[in-house]
Design a protein around this motif. Structure first.
Motif, PDB file in Angstrom:
ATOM      1  N   VAL A  58       0.831  -1.223   0.000  1.00 45.58           N
ATOM      2  CA  VAL A  58       0.000   0.000   0.000  1.00 45.58           C
ATOM      3  C   VAL A  58       0.855   1.258   0.000  1.00 45.58           C
ATOM      4  CG1 VAL A  58      -1.973  -1.139   1.061  1.00 45.58           C
ATOM      5  CG2 VAL A  58      -0.260  -0.035   2.525  1.00 45.58           C
ATOM      6  N   ALA A  59       2.153   1.131   0.263  1.00 42.74           N
ATOM      7  CA  ALA A  59       3.041   2.295   0.223  1.00 42.74           C
ATOM      8  C   ALA A  59       4.466   1.826  -0.040  1.00 42.74           C
ATOM      9  CB  ALA A  59       2.987   3.078   1.530  1.00 42.74           C
ATOM     10  N   ILE A  60       5.163   2.583  -0.868  1.00 44.89           N
ATOM     11  CA  ILE A  60       6.600   2.416  -1.065  1.00 44.89           C
ATOM     12  C   ILE A  60       7.223   3.788  -0.923  1.00 44.89           C
ATOM     13  CG2 ILE A  60       8.479   1.664  -2.565  1.00 44.89           C
ATOM     14  CD1 ILE A  60       6.506  -0.057  -4.106  1.00 44.89           C
ATOM     15  N   SER A  61       8.113   3.928   0.033  1.00 46.31           N
ATOM     16  CA  SER A  61       8.809   5.203   0.220  1.00 46.31           C
ATOM     17  C   SER A  61      10.288   5.019  -0.079  1.00 46.31           C
ATOM     18  CB  SER A  61       8.616   5.719   1.645  1.00 46.31           C
ATOM     19  OG  SER A  61       7.254   5.976   1.914  1.00 46.31           O
ATOM     20  N   LEU A  75       6.330   6.923  -3.393  1.00 45.74           N
ATOM     21  CA  LEU A  75       6.071   6.757  -4.817  1.00 45.74           C
ATOM     22  C   LEU A  75       4.581   6.885  -5.112  1.00 45.74           C
ATOM     23  CD1 LEU A  75       8.422   3.743  -5.687  1.00 45.74           C
ATOM     24  CD2 LEU A  75       8.922   6.200  -5.752  1.00 45.74           C
ATOM     25  N   GLY A  76       4.286   7.432  -6.292  1.00 41.50           N
ATOM     26  CA  GLY A  76       2.906   7.539  -6.734  1.00 41.50           C
ATOM     27  C   GLY A  76       2.098   8.529  -5.924  1.00 41.50           C
ATOM     28  N   ASP A 199      -1.164   8.791   6.628  1.00 43.89           N
ATOM     29  CA  ASP A 199      -0.371   8.503   7.823  1.00 43.89           C
ATOM     30  C   ASP A 199       0.588   7.339   7.574  1.00 43.89           C
ATOM     31  OD1 ASP A 199      -1.790  10.484   9.090  1.00 43.89           O
ATOM     32  OD2 ASP A 199      -3.094   9.118  10.186  1.00 43.89           O
ATOM     33  N   ILE A 200       0.134   6.343   6.819  1.00 46.42           N
ATOM     34  CA  ILE A 200       0.987   5.198   6.502  1.00 46.42           C
ATOM     35  C   ILE A 200       2.161   5.637   5.638  1.00 46.42           C
ATOM     36  CG2 ILE A 200       1.085   2.982   5.285  1.00 46.42           C
ATOM     37  CD1 ILE A 200      -1.900   2.628   6.060  1.00 46.42           C
ATOM     38  N   ARG A 201       1.882   6.468   4.639  1.00 45.37           N
ATOM     39  CA  ARG A 201       2.957   6.950   3.770  1.00 45.37           C
ATOM     40  C   ARG A 201       3.971   7.784   4.560  1.00 45.37           C
ATOM     41  NH1 ARG A 201       1.620   7.341  -1.986  1.00 45.37           N
ATOM     42  NH2 ARG A 201       2.276   9.530  -2.070  1.00 45.37           N
ATOM     43  N   ALA A 202       3.482   8.622   5.470  1.00 46.75           N
ATOM     44  CA  ALA A 202       4.383   9.429   6.292  1.00 46.75           C
ATOM     45  C   ALA A 202       5.246   8.545   7.185  1.00 46.75           C
ATOM     46  CB  ALA A 202       3.577  10.421   7.129  1.00 46.75           C
ATOM     47  N   TYR A 203       4.632   7.534   7.785  1.00 45.43           N
ATOM     48  CA  TYR A 203       5.369   6.595   8.628  1.00 45.43           C
ATOM     49  C   TYR A 203       6.441   5.865   7.831  1.00 45.43           C
ATOM     50  CZ  TYR A 203       6.148   1.897  10.538  1.00 45.43           C
ATOM     51  OH  TYR A 203       6.712   0.712  10.936  1.00 45.43           O
ATOM     52  N   CYS A 204       6.095   5.425   6.634  1.00 42.90           N
ATOM     53  CA  CYS A 204       7.042   4.720   5.776  1.00 42.90           C
ATOM     54  C   CYS A 204       8.227   5.620   5.428  1.00 42.90           C
ATOM     55  CB  CYS A 204       6.323   4.239   4.515  1.00 42.90           C
ATOM     56  SG  CYS A 204       7.225   3.011   3.536  1.00 42.90           S
TER      57      CYS A 204
END
Length: 259
Positions: A58-61, A75-76, A199-204
């Protein structure tokens, strides 16, 4: 630093559609499938954490250090589907052929990315090359565990044994870094179901930045950065943080021990 360096981390949730197919759970809603997958996994392995092939990204940082620049981002867009995220990750490797850096990337992140690339039909010839396209890749590739084209910091520091693996959060704290802020991996699925993808993207992203800062210390330990070089690289990160209006970067900077 040359070549470019790309630090990466992924966040995942159980692949409910895959679970339906594999476990024969057709006709169940998502909540029922999630509960059934959890129960089956717990009974089989003593943990409800799903195997790599039943993880959905669900997220790639990433953080990219190239030329004089440094930046860290996800990403994205929030609306991007999994296939786009996976494609963007491997496209970056095709474009830059960077050194890639992770914490437990060999044990989790890359196997998940491999399975999801397989599912979505994503090509990545430079990533997979071990000498077929470029003879030099025989000795310098992403697949070899004991090479540094992919540097899995957790694996390297534990001397490839697995017995002395350490959590990123604890190593970060030992080095005076913020570590995890407000979330950990066990909270991602709940946050995702609650619609908290930002929030998940920020955490990643904060995990990626912690990893990059640990990597700088690793490079100093190896003698590939001297003290002035390390100081310069750390200041470049602080400049990035000071220039960003994002709340999680302000929190990271405030939590980061000086020096």
């Amino acid at each position: 630093m040359t070549p470019p360096v790309l630090v990466f981390d992924i966040e995942t949730v159980p692949d409910l559609e895959g679970g339906r197919r594999i476990h024969g759970l057709e006709g169940m809603n998502d909540g029922e499938v999630a509960a059934a997958m959890s129960t089956l996994r717990l009974a089989a392995k003593g943990t409800d954490f799903q195997p790599a092939h039943l993880q959905r990204i669900v997220a790639i940082s990433v953080a990219l250090r190239q030329g004089e620049g440094f930046r860290c981002w996800s990403l994205g867009e929030e609306s991007s589907d999994e296939a786009e995220l996976v494609r963007r990750f491997f496209d970056g490797i095709e474009k830059y052929r960077p050194v890639i850096v992770s914490w437990n990337g060999g044990g989790f992140d890359l196997p998940v990315l491999h399975y999801r690339a397989l599912v979505h039909g994503v090509q990545a010839p430079r990533y997979w090359d071990t000498g077929h396209f470029d003879r030099e890749a025989k000795w310098d590739n992403y697949i070899g565990r004991y090479q540094f084209r992919h540097t899995d910091l957790m694996d390297v520091l534990a001397m490839y044994t697995g017995r002395q693996n350490a959590p990123l959060h604890e190593i970060a704290l030992l080095l005076g870094l913020p570590g995890k802020l407000g979330m950990d991996g066990s909270m991602v699925f709940g946050a995702f179901r609650a619609g908290k993808l930002p929030d998940i993207r920020a955490y990643c992203e904060t995990d990626v930045l912690n990893t990059w800062l640990v990597y700088l210390r690793f490079q100093f330990m190896r003698g590939l950065l001297d003290k002035p070089g390390l100081t310069q690289e750390i200041e470049k990160v602080r400049e990035f943080l000071r220039a960003s209006p994002a709340a999680h970067w302000k929190e990271f900077l405030e939590a980061w021990s000086p020096g």
